[in-house]
Each structure stands twice: as structure tokens, then as C-alpha cells.
Scaffold this active site. Structure first.
Site, short mmCIF file in Angstrom:
data_model
loop_
_atom_site.label_atom_id
_atom_site.label_comp_id
_atom_site.label_asym_id
_atom_site.label_seq_id
_atom_site.Cartn_x
_atom_site.Cartn_y
_atom_site.Cartn_z
CB SER A 1 3.97 17.73 7.13
OG SER A 1 3.26 16.68 6.51
CB THR B 1 34.10 51.80 -8.44
OG1 THR B 1 35.05 52.87 -8.38
CG2 THR B 1 33.62 51.65 -9.88
CG HIS B 2 36.39 51.00 -4.66
ND1 HIS B 2 36.92 49.79 -4.25
CD2 HIS B 2 36.80 51.18 -5.94
CE1 HIS B 2 37.63 49.27 -5.24
NE2 HIS B 2 37.57 50.09 -6.28
CB SER C 1 11.04 58.61 13.75
OG SER C 1 11.35 58.73 15.12
CE LYS D 1 15.30 59.11 10.68
NZ LYS D 1 15.61 58.33 11.88
CD GLU E 1 15.65 51.05 6.78
OE1 GLU E 1 16.60 51.73 7.19
OE2 GLU E 1 14.51 51.14 7.27
CD GLN F 1 6.72 15.96 7.52
OE1 GLN F 1 6.09 15.00 7.07
NE2 GLN F 1 6.72 16.25 8.81
CE LYS G 1 6.29 18.61 2.36
NZ LYS G 1 7.42 17.81 1.86
#
Ligand code: ARG
Length: 459
Positions: free
Chosen positions: A22, A155-156, A277, A283, A290, A322, A325
Site C-alpha cells: 500500500s 419546478t419540473h 471547440s 462555442k 460539466e 487497506q 484509503k
């Protein structure tokens, strides 16, 4: 080179050695391991195992080793020891000879590793708390400079009722507050020292474990050695807190990705945290957001991974532990990185107030106001809801907003409606009415901002 050669006749298989080791990840616990070893050496003086002089020699050799590792961390990685504990002990022996072989008296790597890990986690909790505070401060700054910028609340993912950009910021401050309180809560349970638990049943030497715990900055010492070396609740809890907070950051990212889209155009992200891009010159992609959104996945994965490792694991220590970690180290780093990138994003964000307002105006998000208006004039809410719905349909057909319908049209649906309807359905009046605790009224928002500024010491 191992610590346990005596019982073995054959050498370890090379592949197994690599598989079993380790060191390539637990070397980051070197500082904590040395710190706890020095504390342990002092306890060994009280137990009569070491003289004061021997302890001093061990301590200065350990401090020297720490400096060596600090100057050249690769030194540790270049060797083929099983783990950081073995590396430190072997190198201590190389430095001071036979005396170094006394240090491991009465302890085991089982209590050693969980002590090191707890010490490391404690430090990380403070770093994370700082990063959360920093992000919250930036939310407050953005909220303050945009406190009256009206935008649609969803909402939605349908425009629902008007809110302000500042109100959206304040929502994330609340989430981050809960994240911080989870960390503080974990710290309380974690702050108990396992050192002196030995392999699983306690140490046979006369060690004052409470004194030892306090000397390392822990609050107390654990109550049962069998539990102490097996317990990884704090790892689960930290990964759970990370997962929840990363979920918050992922929702923050998703919100901003949408706000930044050509379709919404509510915000503009700075060039410094977006990228272009390779093909489409126009772009400007929200990569930073993201990436935060997707990093959330690996942190959730780490939580599931430790839960699965621990499920059905018999007491006490097993080498399975072990495996706690790597994903913990990775997750806490990912969480902290994401907090600081989110801070950077906010620092440079520009709000397009006009688009925000236009979207709120276009959305019939004041339809509830018409219903409430009718209720005030004596209609039941269910009936008023229906009337307001019919008015929305009429407005859609006429391609108008509700505010632009003629009074005569309103009155076709209910004679309770009079001239004062218009002042009751402005976006401002939608906000102003929601002045009860936690509502979107500007006065409430102002109060919240001041409260947060006091809490964060930035008033
Ligand atoms: N590398 C081990 C771990 O991370 C240290 C403890 C090893 N203990 C043992 N009995 N083999 O858990």
C-alpha cells in the site's frame, strides 16, 4: 523487505508483493505516522520500555526522517516496503540501529493505521470546512450584487414562480451549511484515539491511553480495542458527506449549465473557466461545470465501495481494510477541488438581468397571484385555481402575458376581478407577498444576506 520475516521460509512472490503493498498510496500518511510514533515513544517511557534518553534519540531520528521525506517524497516511493509503517520503522533502524527495534513494542500496525488515518482525516476536515466557507462567501457576494435580479424559478424544469438570482444563491448557501455541519458532526465521533489498541485486544504494556490520546490532540481514547481496529465508520461518514455535498455541487453545475445555455442565456461564464471547440469556432463550453457534475459520480462510487468492503467483514482487522484509503484520498481531494472550482466560477460570473426578467415575464409565473387575488375577494382556492388556469389558456391563445389581458377579458372569467388586478400580478408584487420566513420577498433576502455576512464575518 518486511517486518514479519521470522516465521517465513520462502520469499514473497514478486507479483504478490506488489499487489499487497500500500506504500504507493499510504506514503501520504508519513507525517501522521511519525507524529503518532513520537507520541507512542513517550508512552513507552512511562511504561518502562524506553529510557528518556532512548526516547529522545528515537524522536530526533523520526523528525529527521520526516524532513528527508519532505525534501524528497520519491525516496519513499522508490523502495519496495509493504507500507508506510514498515518504511518508517526500517529507516529508523537504519539510522539508529538496535534502538529503533524497540519502537513497535506494544503496538500493532492495526491500531497504527487507523490512528494515522484519523489524524489525516481531522486535518482534511478543517481544509474542507475552509473551502466551504470560501464558496459560501462568494455566493453571498454574488447574491448581494444581484439581490433584486428577477428570474424564473422552476419546478419540473417548467417556469413556475418568479424568484431572484440572489435567492438561488442563498439556497446553495443553505445546502453548504448542512455540508459543513455534517463535517463537524463527523469530527466529534472521529476524534477518539485508537492508539494502544494493539492488534485487537489492547496493549499488554502499562500505557495511559487517555493521556496518549490527548497528547495527540484527540478528545479521548476508544473504549474497545476489538472495535477500534475494525472501525471505519468515519471513512463511510466522510464519503457520505462528500457524496451529499458533491450532489449539491453537481446540481449547482447543472443549474448553471442551463442558465448559461443559449436557450436560457441568464448568465455568462468567464473565458477563464470555459473552453472552446476544436471544430466550431463559436462555442464556449462550460467544461468546469460539466467536470464537477461528473466528478460527483466517482465520489458516489467511493461511498458504495467502502460500504461493500465493510459489509460482512468479520471483526477485527482484515487486510480488506487497506482498500479504504485510495478512494477516500481521491474523494476528499475531488470534493475540495470541486469546491474551489465552484468558487472560481462564481467569482467571474456575469448575470444577464434582462434575459432573466424577460423569461420570468413570459412564463405565466404570476398565475398563482391571480388565484390568491380571487381568494382574497372571497372565492375558494380550488375554484380560483381553475379560473386562473382558464385565464392562462386565454392568454396563451391570444399570445399575450397575463398582465396584458384587457380588464373586460378578466371579467369574463370572474366578476370579482377589478382594476387592481394589474398591480397584484406584477413580478415585484409576486415577490413582495412572499415575506414570511424563507420567502422570496426582497426584504427577506436582504435580511438573509446580512445574517450570512455576519455569520461569515464579512460584514
Ligand atoms: N497497509 C495496511 C492498511 O492499510 C496497514 C495495516 C496492516 N496490518 C496488518 N496486520 N497487515 O490497512
Amino acid at each position: 523487505m518486511s517486518l514479519w520475516g521470522g516465521r517465513f521460509l520462502d520469499e514473497s512472490n514478486k507479483k504478490f508483493k506488489i499487489f499487497n503493498s500500500s506504500l504507493h498510496f499510504d506514503y501520504i500518511l508519513a507525517k501522521e505516522d511519525i507524529f503518532a510514533s513520537i507520541a507512542w515513544s513517550k508512552s513507552l517511557v512511562e511504561a518502562g520500555v524506553l529510557t528518556q534518553e532512548e526516547q529522545k534519540k528515537i524522536e530526533s531520528a523520526l523528525v529527521f526522517l520526516k524532513k528527508e521525506i519532505y525534501n524528497n517524497p520519491k525516496k519513499v516511493l522508490e523502495s519496495d516496503y509493504e507500507d508506510i509503517h514498515s518504511w518508517i520503522e526500517a529507516n529508523l533502524i537504519k539510522k539508529i540501529g538496535e534502538l529503533g527495534k524497540k519502537l513497535h513494542t506494544g503496538r500493532s500496525r492495526n491500531d497504527q493505521i487507523t490512528t494515522d488515518l484519523k489524524l489525516w482525516c481531522k486535518k482534511k476536515i478543517f481544509v474542507l470546512l475552509d473551502s466551504i466557507i470560501n464558496l459560501q462567501k462568494n455566493f453571498v457576494f454574488v447574491a448581494e450584487s444581484n439581490y433584486d435580479a428577477i428570474m424564473p424559478g422552476y419546478t419540473h424544469l417548467q417556469r413556475a414562480q418568479p424568484i431572484t438570482f440572489s435567492y438561488w444563491c442563498l439556497a446553495y448557501i443553505q445546502m453548504l451549511k448542512r455540508d459543513a455541519s455534517r463535517l463537524k458532526d463527523i469530527l466529534k465521533r472521529l476524534d477518539v484515539s485508537p492508539l494502544g489498541s494493539g492488534a485487537l485486544s489492547g496493549t499488554a504494556w502499562n500505557i495511559n491511553r487517555t493521556k496518549l490520546a490527548i497528547s495527540m490532540g484527540f478528545n479521548s481514547a476508544t473504549n474497545n480495542a476489538l472495535d477500534s481496529v475494525s472501525d471505519r465508520d468515519y471513512v463511510i461518514e466522510l464519503l457520505s458527506a462528500s457524496s451529499i455535498s458533491m450532489t449539491h455541487l453537481s446540481r449547482f453545475s447543472e443549474d448553471l449549465i442551463f442558465f448559461n445555455s443559449n436557450e436560457a442565456n441568464f448568465v455568462e461564464l468567464s473565458d477563464s473557466i470555459t473552453s472552446g471547440s476544436s471544430l466550431m469556432p463559436q462555442k464556449k463550453n462550460p467544461d468546469a461545470l460539466e467536470i464537477i457534475r461528473s466528478k460527483c459520480g466517482r465520489v458516489h462510487g467511493a461511498l458504495v465501495s467502502i460500504l461493500v468492503v465493510l459489509k460482512s467483514l468479520p471483526l477485527s482487522y482484515n487486510k480488506d481494510l487497506q482498500e479504504d484509503k485510495e478512494s477516500l484520498f481521491d474523494s476528499l481531494k475531488t470534493w475540495n477541488d470541486s469546491l474551489s472550482i465552484a468558487t472560481l466560477i462564481l467569482k467571474n460570473i456575469k448575470l444577464n438581468r434582462l434575459s432573466c426578467r424577460k423569461a420570468a415575464e413570459k412564463s405565466y409565473s404570476n398565475a398563482t397571484e391571480i388565484a390568491d387575488y380571487l381568494v382574497k375577494k372571497g372565492m375558494t382556492f380550488r375554484e380560483a385555481h381553475n379560473v386562473s388556469g382558464q385565464l392562462v389558456l386565454r392568454a396563451i391563445n391570444e399570445k399575450k402575458s397575463l398582465n396584458n389581458l384587457d380588464l373586460s377579458v378578466f371579467q369574463q372569467y370572474s366578476t370579482l376581478i377589478t382594476d387592481d388586478i394589474y398591480e397584484n400580478i406584477t413580478l415585484e408584487s409576486c415577490l413582495e407577498k412572499r415575506s414570511s420566513k424563507g420567502g422570496v420577498a426582497l426584504n427577506e433576502i436582504r435580511k438573509q444576506i446580512i445574517k450570512e455576512k455576519i455569520r461569515l464575518n464579512i460584514l
